[in-house]
Motif scaffolding. Structure first.
Motif, short mmCIF file in Angstrom:
data_model
loop_
_atom_site.label_atom_id
_atom_site.label_comp_id
_atom_site.label_asym_id
_atom_site.label_seq_id
_atom_site.Cartn_x
_atom_site.Cartn_y
_atom_site.Cartn_z
N ARG B 38 -35.72 7.44 -32.96
CA ARG B 38 -35.56 5.75 -32.71
C ARG B 38 -35.07 5.51 -31.40
O ARG B 38 -34.87 6.39 -30.70
CB ARG B 38 -34.37 5.40 -33.63
N ASN B 39 -35.13 4.24 -31.03
CA ASN B 39 -34.52 3.97 -29.72
C ASN B 39 -33.26 4.52 -29.66
O ASN B 39 -32.49 4.07 -30.56
CB ASN B 39 -34.63 2.30 -29.78
N GLY B 40 -32.51 4.95 -28.58
CA GLY B 40 -31.27 5.28 -28.61
C GLY B 40 -31.09 6.62 -29.24
O GLY B 40 -29.87 7.07 -29.32
N ALA B 166 -47.25 3.09 -23.16
CA ALA B 166 -46.82 1.65 -23.46
C ALA B 166 -47.30 0.63 -22.85
O ALA B 166 -47.42 0.60 -21.57
CB ALA B 166 -45.18 1.59 -23.26
N HIS B 195 -43.26 6.31 -28.45
CA HIS B 195 -43.46 5.66 -30.01
C HIS B 195 -44.74 5.38 -30.42
O HIS B 195 -44.88 4.92 -31.47
CB HIS B 195 -42.79 4.27 -29.78
N GLU B 232 -39.88 8.08 -42.41
CA GLU B 232 -38.94 7.00 -42.66
C GLU B 232 -37.73 7.06 -42.32
O GLU B 232 -37.13 6.55 -41.36
CB GLU B 232 -39.15 6.16 -44.13
N GLY B 235 -36.89 7.09 -38.62
CA GLY B 235 -37.24 5.95 -38.05
C GLY B 235 -38.62 5.78 -37.40
O GLY B 235 -38.83 5.18 -36.45
N LEU B 236 -39.61 6.81 -38.11
CA LEU B 236 -40.97 6.70 -37.64
C LEU B 236 -41.69 6.22 -38.84
O LEU B 236 -41.29 5.88 -39.74
CB LEU B 236 -41.33 8.24 -37.46
N ALA B 240 -52.06 4.32 -38.28
CA ALA B 240 -52.77 3.67 -39.34
C ALA B 240 -53.69 4.89 -39.85
O ALA B 240 -54.41 4.66 -41.02
CB ALA B 240 -53.55 2.60 -38.63
N VAL B 241 -54.26 5.74 -39.03
CA VAL B 241 -55.12 6.63 -39.44
C VAL B 241 -54.76 7.62 -40.32
O VAL B 241 -55.41 8.02 -41.12
CB VAL B 241 -55.72 7.40 -38.11
N ALA B 243 -52.29 6.76 -42.23
CA ALA B 243 -52.10 6.05 -43.56
C ALA B 243 -53.43 6.08 -44.03
O ALA B 243 -53.56 5.89 -45.55
CB ALA B 243 -51.68 4.59 -43.34
N LEU B 244 -54.57 5.79 -43.51
CA LEU B 244 -55.77 5.66 -44.16
C LEU B 244 -56.23 6.98 -44.86
O LEU B 244 -56.88 7.10 -46.00
CB LEU B 244 -56.90 5.26 -42.97
N ALA B 247 -54.33 7.31 -47.97
CA ALA B 247 -54.69 6.24 -49.10
C ALA B 247 -56.02 6.57 -49.65
O ALA B 247 -56.21 6.47 -50.83
CB ALA B 247 -54.81 4.60 -48.55
N LEU B 248 -56.92 7.11 -48.88
CA LEU B 248 -58.22 7.50 -49.52
C LEU B 248 -58.19 8.74 -50.02
O LEU B 248 -59.33 9.34 -50.55
CB LEU B 248 -59.47 7.29 -48.44
#
Lengths: 266, 276
Positions: B38-40, B166, B195, B232, B235-236, B240-241, B243-244, B247-248
């Protein structure tokens, strides 16, 4: 009603021959979130500077075309911009986060009670009330970015312009920021955001503007980010890009949920 | 073999605020590590310690056989190339080329060697066309690349980078990724604060996660990214990849775009049929 309108706007930075913006026309109304996407140098940051009335007024250079803004008359015309480099946007005049966030409102000449109300609300919205007594110089990058955003929102601008607002934020911070963007629009503010966080846009943006070499190449719904041309330009969502790279047929899914639906019905 | 970097029970505090608590890990030559959290969480503090800008309150940091407590930052720069979060603050010369030359020149290399290193660094990041520009005439993203080129030109054994992507677009992120992979292949260890987990997935192999100053996790990055319930609390969030893939139900749970695209193509061609 808040409204920003750019008509055939071109802009040249000082001592340059090539326009950073070329013949861009765009209308943004209160309640709307418009995302600017493009390669670095495509003109997104410049468009924000023009929209903020910083270019050419502060930056110098030359503008052609018409820029018209109507806000609610709050503050300095009611426009606020969050720059991509928060460390360049610190006032340098405040010893606490609270004072830093109050710097803008105080300079608008508001009564103390109004300043306090707006500063406290902005700190709460950015989830940084706990940092109120900290010295800005001791903050981490992500904390500072939140402080800068709070300082802009504390001035209650009718038009909020964000340039890469999640660059310094962790994933939870980025989620908070995108929720905040939607809630600003729900309050009737107009929001324009330049971002490379393309995967966030399907849930955040009402419209997407694809900028290339200063021109608005295409304007449309976030579904644009799953189009072949945008994927080819490096501006597709990760899901669309993977789909395309895998050689699967169009239409490409925009999000993971879209991908699951397509996959089940193939 | 000597570790490129070794932290032994390193702690640090800003006044009463603990930033790092008993952090230990080692990086071998050529190893590519992401420093996440996380930040900090203490990531940037760790970068300041490794580059010698701050000293650990307790514990020790070794860069190969050098104890950083005995070496000032300018000497550490012989082995550690760094890029800070606020890359703007790292640039001061009138042209990108001069700025990138500063490091190798300060290390005492002869002019031809300086020129070669600068040429390689600029080429690795595709910055040749901007070499004669004033850094502040460039967009922030290119200033960031210029600062990174300055670190690459040192051709150090350890590269420590704070948020190198960034504000970068996809094409520039790919340039950074390939430049870093090239340095790692040449034996440099990478410690990258980021991040941007999509970039990390493409470029790095090991995850070091800080949580409130403690090293909460040290394991292969791909495995961690494929396990959202574990991300989670740190803090991460999965890129998307990942997650994809999940999901598949793509075989092998790929987290890189090219791997996911290949898996998707294979499955679509009917060789495997998850989800059905």
């Amino acid at each position: 009603m808040t409204r920003l309108s750019l008509e055939h706007v071109s802009f040249w930075y000082p001592a340059t021959d090539t326009p950073a913006l070329a013949d861009v026309s765009l209308e943004v109304a209160g309640g709307e979130v418009v995302a600017l996407v493009g390669a670095v140098g495509a003109g997104a940051s410049t468009l924000l500077l023009v929209a903020a009335d910083l270019a050419p007024r502060v930056v110098g250079g030359r503008l052609e075309g018409a820029v018209d803004f109507r806000g609610r008359g709050n503050g300095e015309g009611g426009r606020g911009i969050v720059l991509p480099t928060p460390w360049t946007q610190v006032s340098g005049m405040a010893f606490t986060v609270w004072d830093e966030v109050a710097f803008g409102p105080a300079n608008l000449g508001w009564p103390r009670e109004q300043i306090t109300r707006h500063v406290d609300r902005a700190l709460a919205r950015l989830d940084i009330a706990a940092l109120r007594a900290r010295e800005p110089a001791t903050l981490s990058g992500g904390e500072l970015q939140r402080v800068i955003i709070a300082g802009i929102l504390a001035m209650d601008p009718a038009l909020v312009l964000f340039d890469e607002p999640t660059a310094e934020l962790d994933p939870a911070g980025a989620r908070m920021l995108w929720r905040l963007v939607r809630s600003l629009a729900a309050e009737g503010k107009a929001v324009i955001v330049a971002t490379s966080d393309l995967d966030a846009l399907p849930d955040v943006a009402d419209r997407v503007v694809w900028l290339e070499q200063g021109r608005a190449k295409k304007i449309g719904p976030p579904a644009l980010l799953a189009e072949d041309a945008l994927c080819a330009a490096g501006l597709g969502t990760a899901v669309a890009v993977v789909w395309r790279a895998g050689g699967l047929p169009r239409p490409y899914p925009l999000t993971v949920d879209d991908a699951v639906r397509l996959w089940r019905h193939r | 073999m000597t570790d490129a970097l070794r932290l032994e029970r390193v702690s640090f505090a800003y006044g009463d605020v603990t930033a790092l608590a008993e952090v230990s890990f080692a990086l071998g030559p050529g190893e590519r590590a992401a420093l996440l959290g996380r930040n900090g969480a203490g990531k940037s503090t760790l970068v300041r310690l490794v580059t010698g800008l701050r000293r650990p309150a307790a514990g020790s940091i070794w860069v190969e056989d050098w104890d950083t407590r005995d070496r000032p930052p300018e000497q550490l720069a012989r082995r550690v190339g760094s890029m800070f979060q606020y890359a703007d603050q790292q640039l001061f010369a009138r042209t990108v080329r001069d700025d990138v030359s500063f490091g190798p020149r300060a290390l005492g290399f002869a002019a031809p060697e300086v020129q070669q290193r600068v040429g390689r660094a600029l080429a690795a990041l595709g910055l040749e066309a901007h070499a004669a520009h004033h850094p502040y005439d460039l967009p922030p993203a290119f200033r960031k690349l210029a600062a990174l080129a300055g670190a690459l030109a040192l051709e150090p054994r350890l590269l420590v980078l704070d948020e190198p992507t960034a504000g970068l677009d996809r094409a520039l992120r790919a340039r950074v990724a390939s430049a870093l992979l090239e340095r790692a292949a040449a034996g440099a260890a990478l410690l990258v604060v980021t991040h941007d987990l999509a970039f990390a997935a493409e470029t790095l192999e090991r995850a070091l996660v800080l949580d409130r100053g403690r090293l909460a996790c040290d394991e292969p990055l791909a495995g961690l990214l494929a396990a959202p319930p574990r991300l989670e609390p740190l803090g991460l969030a999965p890129p998307a990849v990942a997650a994809l893939s999940r999901a598949l139900g793509l075989p092998g749970a790929p987290v890189r775009e090219a791997d996911a695209a290949r898996a998707l193509a294979r499955v679509a061609a009917g060789r495997r049929a998850p989800l059905d």
